[in-house]
Write a protein that holds these residues in place. Structure first.
Motif, mmCIF file in Angstrom:
data_model
loop_
_atom_site.group_PDB
_atom_site.id
_atom_site.type_symbol
_atom_site.label_atom_id
_atom_site.label_comp_id
_atom_site.label_asym_id
_atom_site.label_seq_id
_atom_site.Cartn_x
_atom_site.Cartn_y
_atom_site.Cartn_z
ATOM 1 N N UNK A 133 4.565 93.266 26.807
ATOM 2 C CA UNK A 133 5.575 92.370 27.343
ATOM 3 C C UNK A 133 5.810 91.118 26.534
ATOM 4 N N UNK A 134 6.195 90.077 27.229
ATOM 5 C CA UNK A 134 6.639 88.834 26.612
ATOM 6 C C UNK A 134 5.743 87.687 27.031
ATOM 7 N N UNK A 135 5.707 86.657 26.193
ATOM 8 C CA UNK A 135 5.039 85.419 26.568
ATOM 9 C C UNK A 135 5.874 84.257 26.045
ATOM 10 N N UNK A 186 -0.043 79.802 25.307
ATOM 11 C CA UNK A 186 0.837 80.949 25.083
ATOM 12 C C UNK A 186 0.493 81.650 23.770
ATOM 13 N N UNK A 187 0.164 80.882 22.748
ATOM 14 C CA UNK A 187 -0.220 81.469 21.461
ATOM 15 C C UNK A 187 -1.530 82.249 21.591
ATOM 16 N N UNK A 188 -2.472 81.730 22.374
ATOM 17 C CA UNK A 188 -3.736 82.432 22.593
ATOM 18 C C UNK A 188 -3.484 83.766 23.299
ATOM 19 N N UNK A 189 -2.609 83.752 24.291
ATOM 20 C CA UNK A 189 -2.284 84.981 25.020
ATOM 21 C C UNK A 189 -1.611 85.993 24.099
ATOM 22 N N UNK A 190 -0.745 85.517 23.224
ATOM 23 C CA UNK A 190 -0.071 86.395 22.261
ATOM 24 C C UNK A 190 -1.089 87.115 21.384
ATOM 25 N N UNK A 191 -2.077 86.367 20.879
ATOM 26 C CA UNK A 191 -3.106 86.952 20.013
ATOM 27 C C UNK A 191 -3.957 87.950 20.793
ATOM 28 N N UNK A 192 -4.308 87.611 22.015
ATOM 29 C CA UNK A 192 -5.199 88.452 22.825
ATOM 30 C C UNK A 192 -4.541 89.771 23.239
ATOM 31 N N UNK A 193 -3.245 89.731 23.537
ATOM 32 C CA UNK A 193 -2.596 90.894 24.165
ATOM 33 C C UNK A 193 -1.577 91.614 23.293
#
Length: 308
Positions: free
Chosen positions: A66-68, A127-134
């Protein structure tokens, strides 16, 4: 970058998904001359940002994760709306200063919402951390080509609707909207950047360079509160010699009230910021100069119809 064709392409992509917002010329805004207004506050999700969100989602494949997005409020609402319309999952990070009205708006769109202590920069970091994680696709609020192209469709559309002005005044946060306007106009009309004195992001960057960070506060901070200007915007602003002016919170509040009392347009502080430059004298047109104001957002807080 071929901005003209890119923005035309963005318009073709997003046209089925966004509103063609109205324009009007008003002679009763407390000024000795009429002002052309583009009413982007009636756009889906309450601001121009739906344009950039749809252009991004329709321009590239969206991963299963998805999106973040990180947002002061309006970008998050736009991404949440566009994601829901196109069937994508969305995780939105917003700072506490987004306020209850914008937080509720994002939640109502069905996004996974995370409220972050601090300011926009703190939300962007998470948001950047979530992007890297997922592996989710990050949709930047203002400093990405697809975002700027989408926002540029506002001026393309306005010219199709018969824009007469020599000069267009535009409020600035991170710079996606004014960047899109500059990319489309390419110097054919004067563009004036208007910012709160308490959030002078572009103004400071034009003085001391694109890496300048500023402290932000004031009544429009949840829309115009980016601490650092986007590089795309900064480059276009320098290229086209944008005039930058600052207005006070009091001037913004006065313009916000004028738009309601004189034109029955209910807007948030950011939506009134460009008009405030004319009313306060921060920008004074030359004799015969025709001016226009882009009214950019209507997600007012508190929600005037919210119970209790």
């Amino acid at each position: 970058m071929t901005w003209k064709s890119d923005i035309e392409g963005a318009m073709a992509l997003i046209a089925p998904h966004v509103l063609r917002t109205p324009v009007l010329t008003h002679a009763g805004l407390g000024l000795p001359y009429p002002v052309e207004l583009k009413l982007e506050q009636v756009q889906h999700s309450g601001s121009f940002k739906a344009r950039g969100a749809f252009n991004t989602l329709l321009s590239k494949p969206v991963p299963a994760s998805g999106l973040v997005a990180a947002s002061g409020g309006n970008h998050g609402a736009a991404v949440a709306y566009a994601a829901a319309q196109l069937g994508h999952r969305a995780r939105i990070y917003v700072p506490e200063i987004a306020g209850p009205a914008k937080i509720s708006l994002i939640r109502d769109q069905g996004a996974d919402l995370v409220v972050v202590p601090g300011a926009y920069a703190n939300a962007l970091e998470m948001a950047k951390e979530y992007e890297v994680e997922t592996g989710a696709m990050q949709i930047h609020a203002y400093d990405a080509p697809e975002t700027v192209q989408g926002q540029g469709t506002v001026l393309l559309e306005w010219e199709e609707q018969g824009l007469q002005a020599d000069t267009v005044l535009i409020a600035v946060g991170g710079g996606g909207l004014i960047g899109g306007a500059l990319a489309w106009l390419q110097g054919r009309r004067k563009v004036v950047a208007v910012e709160p004195a308490s959030a002078r992001t572009l103004n400071a960057a034009l003085e001391t360079g694109p890496d300048t960070e500023v402290e932000v506060s004031g009544i429009a901070a949840n829309s115009l509160g980016a601490r650092k200007i986007g590089r795309i915007c900064h480059g276009l602003a320098v290229q086209h010699g944008v005039q930058s002016v600052l207005v006070s919170d009091q001037a913004i509040a006065t313009a916000q009230r004028t738009l309601w009392t004189a034109a029955r347009q209910l807007v948030e502080p950011a939506g009134a910021t460009a008009l405030a430059a004319l009313q306060s004298g921060a920008y004074t047109p030359q004799p015969g100069e025709k001016v226009a104001v882009l009214v950019c957002g209507g997600n007012i807080a508190p929600d005037p119809f919210q119970a209790g």
